[in-house]
Design a protein around this motif. Structure first.
Motif, PDB file in Angstrom:
ATOM      1  N   CYS A   1       0.832  -1.204   0.000  1.00 31.50           N
ATOM      2  CA  CYS A   1       0.000   0.000   0.000  1.00 31.50           C
ATOM      3  C   CYS A   1       0.866   1.254   0.000  1.00 31.50           C
ATOM      4  O   CYS A   1       0.577   2.232  -0.703  1.00 31.50           O
ATOM      5  CB  CYS A   1      -0.921  -0.022   1.219  1.00 31.50           C
ATOM      6  SG  CYS A   1      -1.911   1.469   1.443  1.00 31.50           S
TER       7      CYS A   1
ATOM      8  N   ASP B   1      -1.905  -1.718  -5.240  1.00 34.93           N
ATOM      9  CA  ASP B   1      -2.926  -1.655  -4.194  1.00 34.93           C
ATOM     10  C   ASP B   1      -3.757  -2.940  -4.158  1.00 34.93           C
ATOM     11  O   ASP B   1      -4.074  -3.467  -3.084  1.00 34.93           O
ATOM     12  CB  ASP B   1      -3.858  -0.467  -4.435  1.00 34.93           C
ATOM     13  CG  ASP B   1      -3.491   0.744  -3.587  1.00 34.93           C
ATOM     14  OD1 ASP B   1      -2.826   0.567  -2.543  1.00 34.93           O
ATOM     15  OD2 ASP B   1      -3.877   1.858  -3.976  1.00 34.93           O
TER      16      ASP B   1
ATOM     17  N   HIS C   1      -1.830  -5.616  -2.543  1.00 29.30           N
ATOM     18  CA  HIS C   1      -1.812  -5.381  -1.100  1.00 29.30           C
ATOM     19  C   HIS C   1      -3.093  -5.921  -0.466  1.00 29.30           C
ATOM     20  O   HIS C   1      -3.051  -6.558   0.590  1.00 29.30           O
ATOM     21  CB  HIS C   1      -1.680  -3.888  -0.807  1.00 29.30           C
ATOM     22  CG  HIS C   1      -1.856  -3.535   0.641  1.00 29.30           C
ATOM     23  ND1 HIS C   1      -0.860  -3.685   1.571  1.00 29.30           N
ATOM     24  CD2 HIS C   1      -2.933  -3.046   1.315  1.00 29.30           C
ATOM     25  CE1 HIS C   1      -1.297  -3.306   2.758  1.00 29.30           C
ATOM     26  NE2 HIS C   1      -2.562  -2.913   2.632  1.00 29.30           N
TER      27      HIS C   1
END
Length: 288
Positions: free
Chosen positions: A203, A236, A239
């Motif tokens: 992130c 992202d 993540h």
């Protein structure tokens, strides 16, 4: 165990990072260190700040280790912030307190010990440093224990170590940045450092890409900021679900960068080294 986290970011950079990921670089280090060493206490200081009260050599000896974070500061700039950072790192060396640093933390240690740092010019590592390999010395060094012959790691930087100081050993390198990991022995002190970021999450990688999107485009790693955003969105997504093999394939990443424990290898190895000096049973199997 007691650790001191020295946040290399100046105040404005801390604010920008908190706006993007909810915590500063130093706060990320505190979170990771306390996760790796249950029961540890961490104190966070900001050596770049003019009003920061810093421990001297005697006070530094009260800590088991010092950890230096990344920063947008340029270690070669003769500014009050950099001068304060260098003075602090020289005190760390002189205190003989073991130290670890990532990215600018490595660069500050290099400069404090007499080496040099330079701008990378047109080159960049943005998102991940690829195909890092250990030198012969690095392959036998405890900092890199558990790493395979080649690995990728989170990285985003526009400066690099030009020359290591006397008493330093090159531990890892790749095709973009010659000094990816190093050990420095100076003034009785010991420092292990990496140019990449074993402490940050995927992130945080995505957020760093977004913060530096204009620079990434300017240096030809992406055609548009929308391209940077598309890559950040993939990071992202990984993540959020590290099991997404499709995202790992599109990003060209394996478990060395995706799995949190493997990503933190160098930091875990350093903390294990420090712990074994103090409490032999602690962290005996933290990294693999």
């Amino acid at each position: 165990m007691h650790f001191l986290v020295a946040e290399s970011e100046p105040a404005d950079a801390r604010r920008r990072r908190r706006d993007s990921v909810g915590r500063s670089s130093g706060e990320t280090f505190v979170d990771v260190v306390t996760a790796l060493v249950p029961g540890a206490t961490c104190h966070r200081i900001t050596p770049a700040d003019a009003d920061s009260v810093l421990p001297g050599r005697a006070g530094l000896r009260d800590y088991d280790a010092v950890l230096l974070t990344g920063s947008p500061l340029h270690a070669y700039d003769d500014t009050p912030e950099v001068r304060r950072e260098l003075a602090f790192m020289r005190a760390v060396f002189g205190s003989r307190t073991p130290a670890f640093g990532s990215c600018a933390g490595l660069q500050i240690a290099v400069m404090a010990a007499g080496g040099t740092v330079r701008a990378m010019g047109s080159r960049r590592e943005a998102g991940f440093a690829r195909r890092i390999t250990a030198t012969a010395a690095g392959a036998a060094h405890p900092l890199l224990r558990g790493r395979p012959p080649a690995w990728d790691a989170p990285a985003i930087h526009s400066d690099e170590v030009a020359e290591l100081p006397a008493g330093a050993t090159l531990l890892a390198t790749n095709g973009v940045t010659r000094v990816q990991a190093a050990e420095i022995r100076h003034d009785g002190g010991l420092f292990w450092g990496v140019q990449y970021h074993p402490e940050i999450s995927l992130c945080e990688v995505a957020a760093a890409l977004r913060r530096d999107a204009d620079d990434i485009v300017a240096h030809g790693l992406a055609q548009t900021e929308a391209d940077v955003e598309a890559t950040a969105a993939l990071v992202d997504g990984l993540h959020g679900d590290p099991r997404r093999r499709d995202l790992a394939w599109r990003l060209g990443l394996d478990a060395q960068a995706i799995d949190a424990d493997r990503r933190r290898t160098e930091l875990g190895n350093f903390l294990g080294h420090v712990a074994r000096r103090s409490v032999p049973s602690l962290l005996s199997g933290a990294c693999g």
